[in-house]
Design an enzyme around this catalytic site. Structure first.
Site, PDB file in Angstrom:
ATOM      1  N   GLU A   1       8.186   4.665  18.657  1.00  0.00           N
ATOM      2  CA  GLU A   1       9.274   5.625  18.737  1.00  0.00           C
ATOM      3  C   GLU A   1       9.502   6.053  20.190  1.00  0.00           C
ATOM      4  O   GLU A   1       8.672   5.786  21.066  1.00  0.00           O
ATOM      5  CB  GLU A   1       8.952   6.842  17.870  1.00  0.00           C
ATOM      6  CG  GLU A   1       8.726   6.534  16.389  1.00  0.00           C
ATOM      7  CD  GLU A   1      10.003   6.169  15.637  1.00  0.00           C
ATOM      8  OE1 GLU A   1      11.101   6.216  16.237  1.00  0.00           O
ATOM      9  OE2 GLU A   1       9.909   5.825  14.443  1.00  0.00           O
TER      10      GLU A   1
ATOM     11  N   ASN B   1      17.397   4.450  17.229  1.00  0.00           N
ATOM     12  CA  ASN B   1      16.927   5.238  18.377  1.00  0.00           C
ATOM     13  C   ASN B   1      16.230   4.364  19.416  1.00  0.00           C
ATOM     14  O   ASN B   1      15.604   4.865  20.344  1.00  0.00           O
ATOM     15  CB  ASN B   1      15.995   6.360  17.919  1.00  0.00           C
ATOM     16  CG  ASN B   1      14.722   5.845  17.258  1.00  0.00           C
ATOM     17  OD1 ASN B   1      14.545   4.628  17.087  1.00  0.00           O
ATOM     18  ND2 ASN B   1      13.840   6.749  16.878  1.00  0.00           N
TER      19      ASN B   1
ATOM     20  N   HIS C   1      13.818   2.138  18.734  1.00  0.00           N
ATOM     21  CA  HIS C   1      12.417   1.796  18.479  1.00  0.00           C
ATOM     22  C   HIS C   1      12.263   0.305  18.192  1.00  0.00           C
ATOM     23  O   HIS C   1      13.151  -0.331  17.631  1.00  0.00           O
ATOM     24  CB  HIS C   1      11.798   2.671  17.378  1.00  0.00           C
ATOM     25  CG  HIS C   1      12.199   2.350  15.981  1.00  0.00           C
ATOM     26  ND1 HIS C   1      12.835   3.256  15.157  1.00  0.00           N
ATOM     27  CD2 HIS C   1      12.026   1.239  15.215  1.00  0.00           C
ATOM     28  CE1 HIS C   1      13.041   2.713  13.975  1.00  0.00           C
ATOM     29  NE2 HIS C   1      12.560   1.486  13.989  1.00  0.00           N
TER      30      HIS C   1
ATOM     31  N   ASP D   1       3.599  -4.524  12.224  1.00  0.00           N
ATOM     32  CA  ASP D   1       3.178  -3.211  11.757  1.00  0.00           C
ATOM     33  C   ASP D   1       2.887  -3.216  10.263  1.00  0.00           C
ATOM     34  O   ASP D   1       3.164  -4.186   9.552  1.00  0.00           O
ATOM     35  CB  ASP D   1       4.248  -2.160  12.084  1.00  0.00           C
ATOM     36  CG  ASP D   1       5.677  -2.649  11.849  1.00  0.00           C
ATOM     37  OD1 ASP D   1       5.891  -3.421  10.900  1.00  0.00           O
ATOM     38  OD2 ASP D   1       6.570  -2.257  12.611  1.00  0.00           O
TER      39      ASP D   1
END
EC number: 3.5.99.6
Length: 241
Positions: free
Chosen positions: A143, A136, A138, A67
């Site tokens: 997400e 979380n 990810h 990313d």
């Protein structure tokens, strides 16, 4: 998923680097998928050590990163390109034309996503993908709720993710709101996947990853669909198992 626990994050980093080194030894022109953040730093330090001690060469290797922030020039001090140069690329013999990141400064981010997917395909696909994991669940910047069939795409960053990354910026206001990330399908197309997690802050997410069903609300659960996933954790990250 094969989960291996180590005493501390330094040992974890050494083993991750050894796995990467073995991949390159068996296939010198391997394509490595790389990640940023705090978790891979020990791994990158060990890879630099292996290179400097003439145990490893990256001359034929290619790398692609997961990313990049949208809106930051590649030479921006907080871009992931700068991170990779600072922590790995500038210290090894990987040629400059053999490492690739999404261009977050592209005037057409959607076209850039398509270009990046095509690039990965053109260089033969990813042999080993390195991953971290967010609290979380990810992976990359995928997400909760990201479709499992997603390829490289533009994502609006979750506020918790922006807060977690704010330590690298002078203020939360400077953290970009969007990023380009390889999608979950992009990640799952890798031949092998190596996920790293260290510290008490990752204990709950590792516990949940082991116990949860496969569901888009927990992106890392998609890794259970892949046939060759190794997860390296330290004792703190494994403390709730």
């Amino acid at each position: 998923m094969n989960i291996i626990e180590f005493e501390d994050k330094e040992q974890l980093g050494k083993e991750a680097a050894a796995l990467i080194a073995r991949t390159i030894a068996s296939k010198p022109d391997a394509v490595l998928g790389l990640a940023t953040g705090g978790t891979p730093l020990d791994t990158y330090q060990e890879l630099i050590h292996l290179y400097q001690s003439q145990q490893l060469s990256f001359k034929q290797t290619k790398t692609v990163n997961l990313d990049e922030y949208a809106g930051l020039d590649p030479d921006h001090e907080n871009s992931y390109m700068t991170y990779m140069k600072r922590h790995l690329f500038d210290h090894i013999d990987l040629p400059q034309d053999q490492y690739f990141l999404p261009n977050g400064a592209s005037p057409d981010l959607e076209k850039e996503c398509l270009r990046y997917d095509q690039l990965i395909q053109d260089i033969g696909g990813i042999d080993l993908q390195l991953l971290g994991i967010g609290q979380n669940g990810h992976i990359g910047f995928n997400e909760p709720g990201t479709p499992f069939n997603s390829m490289t795409h533009v994502v609006q960053l979750d506020e918790n993710t922006r807060q977690a990354n704010a330590r690298y910026f002078s203020s939360i206001d400077e953290v970009p709101t969007h990023a380009i990330t390889m999608g979950i399908a992009s990640i799952l197309s890798s031949k092998k996947i190596l996920l790293l997690a260290s510290g008490k802050s990752k204990a709950k997410v590792i516990q949940y990853l082991e116990q949860t069903e496969i569901h888009p609300d927990f992106p890392a659960s998609a890794l259970k669909l892949h046939e060759d996933v190794t997860i390296l954790i330290d004792r703190e990250a494994g403390s709730l198992r």
